[in-house]
Design an enzyme around this catalytic site. Structure first.
Site, PDB file in Angstrom:
ATOM      1  NE  ARG A  63      -2.636  -1.019   3.183  1.00  0.00           N
ATOM      2  CZ  ARG A  63      -2.827  -1.005   4.491  1.00  0.00           C
ATOM      3  NH1 ARG A  63      -3.399   0.006   5.070  1.00  0.00           N
ATOM      4  NH2 ARG A  63      -2.435  -2.027   5.232  1.00  0.00           N
ATOM      5  CG  ASP A 100      -0.751  -3.098   8.115  1.00  0.00           C
ATOM      6  OD1 ASP A 100      -1.940  -3.459   7.969  1.00  0.00           O
ATOM      7  OD2 ASP A 100      -0.002  -2.832   7.147  1.00  0.00           O
ATOM      8  CE  LYS A 137      -0.761  -6.129   5.303  1.00  0.00           C
ATOM      9  NZ  LYS A 137      -1.104  -5.245   4.202  1.00  0.00           N
TER      10      LYS A 137
HETATM   11  P1  ADP Z   1       1.983  -6.092   2.029  1.00  0.00           P
HETATM   12  O1  ADP Z   1       2.463  -6.389   3.417  1.00  0.00           O
HETATM   13  O2  ADP Z   1       0.661  -5.407   2.053  1.00  0.00           O
HETATM   14  O3  ADP Z   1       2.015  -7.323   1.150  1.00  0.00           O
HETATM   15  P2  ADP Z   1       4.511  -4.802   1.652  1.00  0.00           P
HETATM   16  O4  ADP Z   1       4.867  -3.509   0.995  1.00  0.00           O
HETATM   17  O5  ADP Z   1       4.791  -4.915   3.113  1.00  0.00           O
HETATM   18  O6  ADP Z   1       2.988  -5.058   1.363  1.00  0.00           O
HETATM   19  O7  ADP Z   1       5.261  -5.979   0.925  1.00  0.00           O
HETATM   20  C1  ADP Z   1       5.385  -6.069  -0.468  1.00  0.00           C
HETATM   21  C2  ADP Z   1       5.947  -7.424  -0.830  1.00  0.00           C
HETATM   22  O8  ADP Z   1       7.255  -7.588  -0.283  1.00  0.00           O
HETATM   23  C3  ADP Z   1       5.113  -8.581  -0.294  1.00  0.00           C
HETATM   24  O9  ADP Z   1       5.114  -9.607  -1.264  1.00  0.00           O
HETATM   25  C4  ADP Z   1       5.875  -9.025   0.920  1.00  0.00           C
HETATM   26  O10 ADP Z   1       5.660 -10.384   1.183  1.00  0.00           O
HETATM   27  C5  ADP Z   1       7.320  -8.752   0.519  1.00  0.00           C
HETATM   28  N1  ADP Z   1       8.142  -8.476   1.703  1.00  0.00           N
HETATM   29  C6  ADP Z   1       7.947  -7.495   2.609  1.00  0.00           C
HETATM   30  N2  ADP Z   1       8.882  -7.518   3.577  1.00  0.00           N
HETATM   31  C7  ADP Z   1       9.700  -8.567   3.283  1.00  0.00           C
HETATM   32  C8  ADP Z   1      10.865  -9.137   3.911  1.00  0.00           C
HETATM   33  N3  ADP Z   1      11.385  -8.652   5.041  1.00  0.00           N
HETATM   34  N4  ADP Z   1      11.424 -10.216   3.329  1.00  0.00           N
HETATM   35  C9  ADP Z   1      10.920 -10.733   2.181  1.00  0.00           C
HETATM   36  N5  ADP Z   1       9.845 -10.234   1.538  1.00  0.00           N
HETATM   37  C10 ADP Z   1       9.235  -9.171   2.073  1.00  0.00           C
HETATM   38 MG    MG Z   2       4.003  -5.975   4.590  1.00  0.00          MG
END
Ligand code: ADP
Ligand code: MG
Length: 348
Positions: A68, A178, A180
């Protein structure tokens, strides 16, 4: 193909002085000549440098995904990392103080079930958070995309670990805001919670946009977000009161209830209902019916407690953990088919 971030840019010191990251290091030797009252701020600003990662030390590779509020890249900084670059709309909305304050609290988190916070970068108008790169998949991917089934026993083990990580965060005074299934990874059976406390930083950057999209345009609502919002949050979702959503430990517990439901049922509560209907019902105290849910009474009781309309009636995470730890023992009495596995999870 590696895309290196802009090397000409330097991180702005988050110690509040506005100096670049190397500024001020030279006079740190003066520390002992200072009046005692002046030492603390200096020591604080030095310790803040530990998480102030200069942009030019960070390599950004491919985009992992876009959420988001930001884009997550696979990156490298002394090894593999995840870099969340938060999109900020304009310079003047960069909440430097809020960012500084919140990031300073992430730095203090050390728990098996929480993603490792490694540092933060700031190059106005961009903010970035650097964490360890999670292996494995999110619970969201397991449940909603792969349609993996979680047995009650496996759900209990996952929920216990979430409660442990969340209980730790709350004890540190950090509200996730957040929680989820998209923010919970499963790495070889180990739960890793991500994105704690980031919501208010991103909320400040986005101002009223979030709620305008919630109220004004159904398509602007992130799928599966509303069902994590406690009644008091749903009621606060008005176009004019967006900046101060009343997040609390109890709203995190409500969100945990939704995660617990997803684990057990394989779908979101209020599935395929329009956002307006969900906001209206939850705000009035209507809960997803559990009539068709195949689960024991005590498992449903946990759900109902977490989803209590009054926040004061929701349990806290240590209480949830002990309730969850008692569940496998009871089930063990009924079904002795996996005694080793269950007794271990119950005693851990
Ligand atoms: P959301 O949590 O709503 O999916 P994010 O911006 O947090 O949106 O994450 C975008 C993508 O990056 C998602 O596919 C998430 O699984 C991946 N992601 C976020 N943080 C990590 C992390 N620390 N390691 C690996 N993948 C990550
Ligand atoms: Mg996330």
């Amino acid at each position: 193909a590696s895309v290196k971030s802009d090397t000409s840019s330097r991180c702005v010191s988050l110690s509040g002085s506005g100096s670049t990251d190397s500024g001020g290091r030279g006079d740190s030797l003066d520390l002992h000549n200072k009046h005692p009252d002046e030492r603390w701020p200096r020591q604080n600003s030095l310790s803040m440098k530990e998480w102030d990662i200069p942009y030019d030390e960070l390599k950004l590779f491919e985009v992992i995904g876009t959420g988001r509020f930001g884009t997550v890249y696979r990156g490298s900084w002394h090894g593999a990392v995840a870099v969340k670059v938060l999109h900020v709309l304009s310079d003047d909305c960069v909440p430097l103080d809020t960012f500084k304050h919140e990031v300073a609290t992430f730095r203090k988190t050390r728990h098996e079930n929480l993603v490792l916070f490694m540092g933060a970068c700031m190059k106005p108008p961009r903010l970035a958070i650097v964490t360890s790169l999670c292996k494995g998949m999110t619970l969201y991917t397991h449940i909603h995309l792969r349609k993996d089934k979680f047995t009650a026993n496996k759900s209990v083990i996952v929920a216990q670990q979430i409660s442990q990580g969340m209980g730790y965060l709350h004890a540190r005074g950090i509200i996730h805001k957040d929680l989820k299934t998209k923010n919970i990874f499963l790495e070889n059976g180990k739960v890793v919670i991500t994105d704690f406390g980031l919501f208010s930083v991103t909320k400040l950057c986005f101002g009223n946009k979030l709620v305008q999209s919630v109220r004004g345009d159904s398509l602007g609502i992130p799928a599966g977000w509303l069902c994590y919002l406690a009644p008091e949050l749903c009621r606060a979702l008005t176009p004019h009161a967006s900046l101060h959503l009343p997040f609390s430990k109890a709203t995190d517990v409500y969100a945990f209830g939704t995660v617990w439901y997803e684990l057990l049922c394989g779908e979101y509560p209020f599935k395929s209902q329009p956002p307006e209907a969900v906001i209206w019902q939850v705000g009035k105290g209507v809960k997803q019916s559990l009539a068709n849910m195949q689960a024991s009474r005590d498992i449903k009781d946990i759900l109902m407690l977490c989803w209590s309309y009054r926040w004061g009636e929701r349990p806290d995470f240590p209480h949830l953990l002990s309730t969850l730890q008692k569940l496998p023992r009871k089930r063990l009495a009924r079904s002795p088919s996996h005694p080793v596995h269950l007794s271990r999870s119950a005693d851990s």
